[in-house]
Design a protein around this motif. Structure first.
Motif, short mmCIF file in Angstrom:
data_model
loop_
_atom_site.label_atom_id
_atom_site.label_comp_id
_atom_site.label_asym_id
_atom_site.label_seq_id
_atom_site.Cartn_x
_atom_site.Cartn_y
_atom_site.Cartn_z
N ASP A 278 30.93 56.74 43.97
CA ASP A 278 31.84 57.32 45.05
C ASP A 278 33.15 56.84 44.96
OD1 ASP A 278 29.17 58.40 45.89
OD2 ASP A 278 28.75 56.72 47.04
N LEU A 279 33.56 56.02 44.34
CA LEU A 279 34.94 55.47 44.47
C LEU A 279 36.09 56.53 44.33
CD1 LEU A 279 36.70 53.05 44.70
CD2 LEU A 279 36.32 52.53 42.51
N VAL A 280 35.86 57.16 43.22
CA VAL A 280 37.12 58.17 42.69
C VAL A 280 37.25 59.14 43.95
CG1 VAL A 280 37.88 60.25 41.08
CG2 VAL A 280 36.85 57.95 40.24
N GLU A 281 36.02 59.68 44.34
CA GLU A 281 36.06 60.55 45.54
C GLU A 281 36.80 59.80 46.75
OE1 GLU A 281 32.52 62.09 46.22
OE2 GLU A 281 33.19 63.64 47.57
N LEU A 282 35.98 58.65 47.01
CA LEU A 282 36.82 58.06 48.00
C LEU A 282 38.21 57.84 48.04
CD1 LEU A 282 35.54 56.19 50.50
CD2 LEU A 282 35.89 54.22 49.01
N ARG B 139 47.09 42.61 42.30
CA ARG B 139 45.81 43.31 42.00
C ARG B 139 44.77 42.04 42.06
NH1 ARG B 139 46.18 44.99 35.72
NH2 ARG B 139 46.04 42.76 34.82
N PRO B 140 43.69 42.26 42.90
CA PRO B 140 42.49 41.38 42.63
C PRO B 140 41.60 41.68 41.94
CG PRO B 140 42.10 42.60 44.62
CD PRO B 140 43.57 43.18 44.16
N GLU B 141 41.69 42.90 41.22
CA GLU B 141 40.64 43.32 40.23
C GLU B 141 41.06 44.74 39.65
OE1 GLU B 141 37.31 45.83 41.32
OE2 GLU B 141 39.09 46.87 41.90
N SER B 142 40.75 45.44 38.73
CA SER B 142 41.07 46.66 38.31
C SER B 142 40.30 47.86 38.25
CB SER B 142 41.43 46.34 36.51
OG SER B 142 42.58 45.70 36.56
N THR B 143 39.10 47.83 38.77
CA THR B 143 38.30 48.83 39.04
C THR B 143 38.96 50.12 40.00
OG1 THR B 143 36.29 47.91 38.19
CG2 THR B 143 35.95 50.11 39.25
N ALA B 144 39.62 49.65 41.10
CA ALA B 144 39.99 50.52 41.73
C ALA B 144 41.25 51.20 41.30
CB ALA B 144 40.44 49.67 43.25
N GLY C 71 31.12 50.47 35.53
CA GLY C 71 31.96 49.65 34.84
C GLY C 71 31.61 48.08 34.87
N PHE C 72 32.12 47.34 34.12
CA PHE C 72 31.98 45.99 34.23
C PHE C 72 33.32 45.12 33.91
CE2 PHE C 72 31.55 42.08 31.38
CZ PHE C 72 30.54 41.32 31.99
N ALA C 73 33.46 44.03 34.58
CA ALA C 73 34.50 42.93 34.25
C ALA C 73 33.91 41.64 33.98
CB ALA C 73 35.43 43.02 35.26
N GLY C 74 34.57 40.87 32.97
CA GLY C 74 34.25 39.54 32.59
C GLY C 74 35.34 38.78 33.08
N GLY C 75 34.95 37.49 33.37
CA GLY C 75 36.10 36.39 33.41
C GLY C 75 36.27 35.51 32.18
#
Ligand code: AMP
Length: 425
Positions: free
Chosen positions: A291-295, A81-86, A305-309
């Motif tokens: 639109d992501l969930v629908e996509l 995984r490159p990130e977690s929102t998807a 959402g938000f992601a911090g490094g």
């Protein structure tokens, strides 16, 4: 073969752990107190979750994905995984979270993987913490999430932070934005880097996110995306900013902030140190992804959402010499001398530990001197000295390591004695 980690990844050694604990405590306490629930997601997923979710034309999908190579067909499609929102959107659909009390508020923490050129603040395995609110369309939610982000970063005691913010609008605004950007760049196409020349026809907004030096002069004078917002998106953005004003959160409008992932709509933002370029050194970023969930095949679900490094934040904490609490180690050290005391020392150690004392002992040292030296290094408050005579007499010597004084105590009374002494400190 050299014995070392691969490029772009690293060990987190014991001396680093206090920074991680400090950060994680703040993150977990704050988020759970605001009603977010923790979710742990797998480290690998089917590729299409990211390809579809993040967008095929993005650097993350085009260049930075780690594929898991397996011979069987199905496994070929797996990526780290490159990130977690998807992933969150995938989990939302898979677990029918639309039936949960709405909105669904989740947070996560863990390693992400991107095959990027390793450099300062950019690694191939790095850790993110993130949080998402799914099922909430209003600017009120945008302001709540940005406010929450601001509070978390304030607790880190870093100076000169600021929010950079922009709006990417809805699908209709985006079409207008893309048209405007193509118009602007097509005249100067050959001044763009080779990647951006391709982006111009495939995914023009990505040009604004380009890190190549060659493109920077043109980017400087690119037209502002905000001019393309429709009435409803402009209203949403205006309201969000007004809520931020009420919270006295400092922000800069950054009309070129597109973020590296295609799923963003409306509000996008990053948290940066004033004067440092967001694109290169953001301490975290996020935005709306209506639109992501629908996509990915779910119902229409507006979300933000938000992601911090984590590594970048820790780097700043160190640069600014922010005081972080030490991790709690043992407070008592058991020194044992001679065969009889040695036999009795392990039951004694575990009984004291069960009674609530933080206690340890030396494993491969025998002399009094070397054991006391280790006790000193461990920075305990008390050493218990248990020798042949004490083992026979059912007593023990308690040595105050700070004051250097010691007393002989009956073993039976040791627990109460130590409790009292600990409370005095
Ligand atoms: P993104 O998922 O790209 O929106 O990134 C969110 C945050 O994660 C960034 O603001 C950085 O703080 C951090 N980050 C992203 N990529 C990397 C990387 N390759 N190495 C270290 N930190 C990163």
């Amino acid at each position: 073969m050299e014995i070392q980690t691969p490029r772009g990844v690293f060990d987190i050694l014991p001396e680093e752990q206090k920074y991680w604990r400090f950060l994680l405590n703040i993150i977990e306490n704050t988020l759970s107190s605001f009603g977010f629930q923790k979710i742990d997601l797998p480290l690998f997923e089917y590729n299409f979750i990211f390809e579809k979710g993040i967008g095929e034309g993005t650097d993350v999908v085009q260049k930075e994905m780690f594929y898991l190579s397996r011979k069987d067909e199905e496994e070929k499609e797996l990526v780290l995984r490159p990130e977690s929102t998807a992933q969150i959107a995938r989990a939302y659909i898979e677990h029918g979270m639309h039936t949960w009390p709405s909105p669904v508020k989740l947070y996560y923490f863990g390693p992400m993987f991107r095959y990027d050129r390793p450099q300062k603040g950019r690694f191939r395995q790095f850790y993110q913490f993130g949080y998402e609110i799914l099922g909430a369309p209003d600017s009120f939610t945008d302001a709540f999430l940005i406010g929450l982000t601001w509070e978390i970063y304030k607790k880190l005691n870093l100076s000169n932070l600021i929010i950079e913010i922009n709006s990417l609008g809805c699908k209709n605004c985006r079409t207008k934005m893309e048209k405007m950007i193509v118009e602007y760049f097509k005249r100067e196409k050959f001044l763009l880097c080779p990647d951006c020349q391709i982006r111009l026809s495939k995914n023009p907004l990505r040009i604004l996110d380009c890190k190549n030096e060659k493109c920077q002069p043109l980017l400087e004078s690119a037209p502002a995306l905000l001019d393309c917002l429709c009435d409803s998106c402009r209203e949403h953005f205006k309201n969000t900013l007004e809520y931020l004003d009420d919270l006295a959160i400092p922000y800069d409008l950054n009309p070129k902030l597109v973020r590296g992932l295609d799923y963003y709509t409306k509000t996008t933002f990053e948290i940066v140190k004033k004067g440092e370029k967001a694109r290169m050194s953001a301490l975290g970023g996020g935005g709306r992804y209506d639109d992501l969930v629908e996509l990915l095949g779910g119902r229409p679900t507006p979300a933000i959402g938000f992601a911090g490094g984590i590594e970048r934040i820790i780097e700043k904490i160190k640069e600014e010499k922010v005081e972080v609490p030490k991790l709690l180690g043992p407070e008592i050290f058991l020194v044992q001398l001679g065969e009889l005391a040695r036999r009795k020392s392990l039951p004694l150690l575990f009984n004291l530990w069960k009674a609530g004392f933080k206690i340890t002992l030396a494993l491969n040292k025998e002399s009094l001197k070397s054991q006391l030296k280790e006790a000193d290094k461990t920075k305990v408050k008390f050493a218990l000295i248990y020798g042949q005579r004490e083992a026979l007499d059912k007593t023990i010597i308690v040595r105050n390591m700070v004051e250097g004084i010691q007393e002989t105590i009956e073993l039976e009374k040791l627990g109460d004695y130590l409790k009292k002494k600990m409370e005095e400190k």
